[in-house]
Scaffold this active site. Structure first.
Site, PDB file in Angstrom:
ATOM      1  N   SER A  29       0.855  -1.077  -0.001  1.00  0.00           N
ATOM      2  CA  SER A  29      -0.062  -0.079  -0.103  1.00  0.00           C
ATOM      3  C   SER A  29       0.891   1.152  -0.003  1.00  0.00           C
ATOM      4  O   SER A  29       0.630   2.215  -0.620  1.00  0.00           O
ATOM      5  CB  SER A  29      -1.099   0.082   1.027  1.00  0.00           C
ATOM      6  OG  SER A  29      -0.251  -0.183   2.337  1.00  0.00           O
ATOM      7  N   GLY A  81       8.109   0.008   0.845  1.00  0.00           N
ATOM      8  CA  GLY A  81       7.745  -0.084   2.147  1.00  0.00           C
ATOM      9  C   GLY A  81       8.452  -1.067   2.962  1.00  0.00           C
ATOM     10  O   GLY A  81       9.465  -2.160   2.518  1.00  0.00           O
ATOM     11  N   GLU A 102      11.230  -8.470  -4.488  1.00  0.00           N
ATOM     12  CA  GLU A 102      11.909  -7.479  -3.967  1.00  0.00           C
ATOM     13  C   GLU A 102      13.204  -7.522  -3.617  1.00  0.00           C
ATOM     14  O   GLU A 102      13.831  -6.647  -3.750  1.00  0.00           O
ATOM     15  CB  GLU A 102      10.861  -7.201  -2.559  1.00  0.00           C
ATOM     16  CG  GLU A 102       9.422  -6.442  -2.971  1.00  0.00           C
ATOM     17  CD  GLU A 102       8.618  -6.779  -1.605  1.00  0.00           C
ATOM     18  OE1 GLU A 102       7.399  -6.023  -1.534  1.00  0.00           O
ATOM     19  OE2 GLU A 102       8.982  -7.180  -0.614  1.00  0.00           O
ATOM     20  N   LYS A 120       5.871   1.263  11.710  1.00  0.00           N
ATOM     21  CA  LYS A 120       6.748   0.076  11.473  1.00  0.00           C
ATOM     22  C   LYS A 120       8.326  -0.057  11.994  1.00  0.00           C
ATOM     23  O   LYS A 120       8.855  -0.777  12.077  1.00  0.00           O
ATOM     24  CB  LYS A 120       6.887   0.146   9.824  1.00  0.00           C
ATOM     25  CG  LYS A 120       5.598   0.426   9.140  1.00  0.00           C
ATOM     26  CD  LYS A 120       4.957  -0.953   9.082  1.00  0.00           C
ATOM     27  CE  LYS A 120       3.659  -1.040   8.193  1.00  0.00           C
ATOM     28  NZ  LYS A 120       4.066  -0.780   6.840  1.00  0.00           N
TER      29      LYS A 120
HETATM   30  C1  5RP Z   1       5.417  -6.562   0.104  1.00  0.00           C
HETATM   31  C2  5RP Z   1       6.177  -5.907   1.285  1.00  0.00           C
HETATM   32  C3  5RP Z   1       5.533  -4.486   1.815  1.00  0.00           C
HETATM   33  O1  5RP Z   1       6.480  -3.760   1.500  1.00  0.00           O
HETATM   34  C4  5RP Z   1       5.323  -4.644   3.161  1.00  0.00           C
HETATM   35  O2  5RP Z   1       4.157  -5.601   3.412  1.00  0.00           O
HETATM   36  C5  5RP Z   1       4.680  -3.325   3.735  1.00  0.00           C
HETATM   37  O3  5RP Z   1       3.264  -3.029   3.004  1.00  0.00           O
HETATM   38  P1  5RP Z   1       2.479  -2.000   3.187  1.00  0.00           P
HETATM   39  O4  5RP Z   1       3.021  -0.710   2.526  1.00  0.00           O
HETATM   40  O5  5RP Z   1       1.216  -2.097   2.864  1.00  0.00           O
HETATM   41  O6  5RP Z   1       2.452  -1.602   4.863  1.00  0.00           O
HETATM   42  O7  5RP Z   1       6.934  -6.195   1.688  1.00  0.00           O
HETATM   43  O8  5RP Z   1       6.056  -8.011   0.134  1.00  0.00           O
END
Ligand code: 5RP
Length: 219
Positions: A29, A81, A102, A120
């Site tokens: 997101s 993220g 990623e 986070k």
């Molecule tokens: C996806 C990821 C995202 O970066 C992680 O889950 C964070 O997600 P969000 O920005 O929705 O909080 O590693 O595989």
């Protein structure tokens, strides 16, 4: 500010770190907000390498060219993220299941800019279950090995990665040494990769707080 507004704020701030050329784009997101911001300045870049099919779709919907990593070569920057991040900029990623691609795009980039809302930032990684991408036939074997490491692996139900594999989410790990654990889990036969990003941490964290976007570098 809501969590989503904080994600939007860091996504906007990350635009300052976008050079000309080709960039790497993460998944989730927060990354989606970044893609929406990127659309406003898309004339500045030649295109983007996507870390998932979902990200590729969103980039294309904005008219941003999606390029193959093998053709693109080394990227100047990767923006993504995280599910958890420490002051050393070690991360847990893979909540969206895109951890392997990623990690590949991050490894191919000179700079990793992590964008995250304040929730986070953690003192120690491991409250968020650690995602591990596994070749399907190795599920039981890998699960037994993860239990030996002190974790409780749980199959992510009804989920297949973009690479056709499964995810085991490992609960209750106390991750004192993320670099060592990342290496150990990756050595289990049948593991594709795990969601610890410690061997190649982020270089910069843009953290969204009610006081504004804070820029942090690894301690
Ligand atoms: C996806 C990821 C995202 O970066 C992680 O889950 C964070 O997600 P969000 O920005 O929705 O909080 O590693 O595989």
């Amino acid at each position: 500010m809501t969590q989503d507004e904080l994600k939007q704020a860091v996504a906007r701030a990350a635009i300052e770190h976008v050079p000309s050329g080709i960039i790497g784009v993460g998944t989730g997101s927060t990354a989606n907000h970044f893609i929406d911001e990127l659309a406003r300045i898309k004339g500045r870049i030649d295109g983007a390498v996507a870390s998932s099919e979902a990200t590729a779709q969103r980039l294309k919907s904005h008219g941003i060219p999606v390029l193959d990593l093998n053709a693109a070569g080394e990227l100047e920057v990767y923006v993504d993220g995280a599910d958890e991040i420490t002051e050393h900029l070690h991360m847990i990623k893979g909540g969206g299941g895109a951890l392997t691609r990623e990690k590949i795009v991050a490894a191919s980039s000179k700079k990793f800019v992590c964008i995250a809302d304040g929730s986070k930032l953690v003192g120690m990684l491991g409250k968020f279950p650690l995602p591990v991408e596994v070749i399907p036939m190795a599920q039981s074997y890998v699960a037994r090995e993860l239990i030996k490491l002190g974790g409780q692996p749980v199959l992510r139900q009804g989920f297949t990665t973009d690479n056709g594999n499964i995810i085991l989410d490992v609960h209750n790990l106390q991750i004192m040494n993320p670099v060592e654990l990342e290496t150990r889990i990756n050595q289990i036969t049948g593991v594709v990769t795990n969601g610890l990003f410690a061997r190649r941490p982020a270089d910069i964290l843009l953290l969204g707080t009610d006081e504004g976007v804070k820029t942090m570098k690894a301690r």
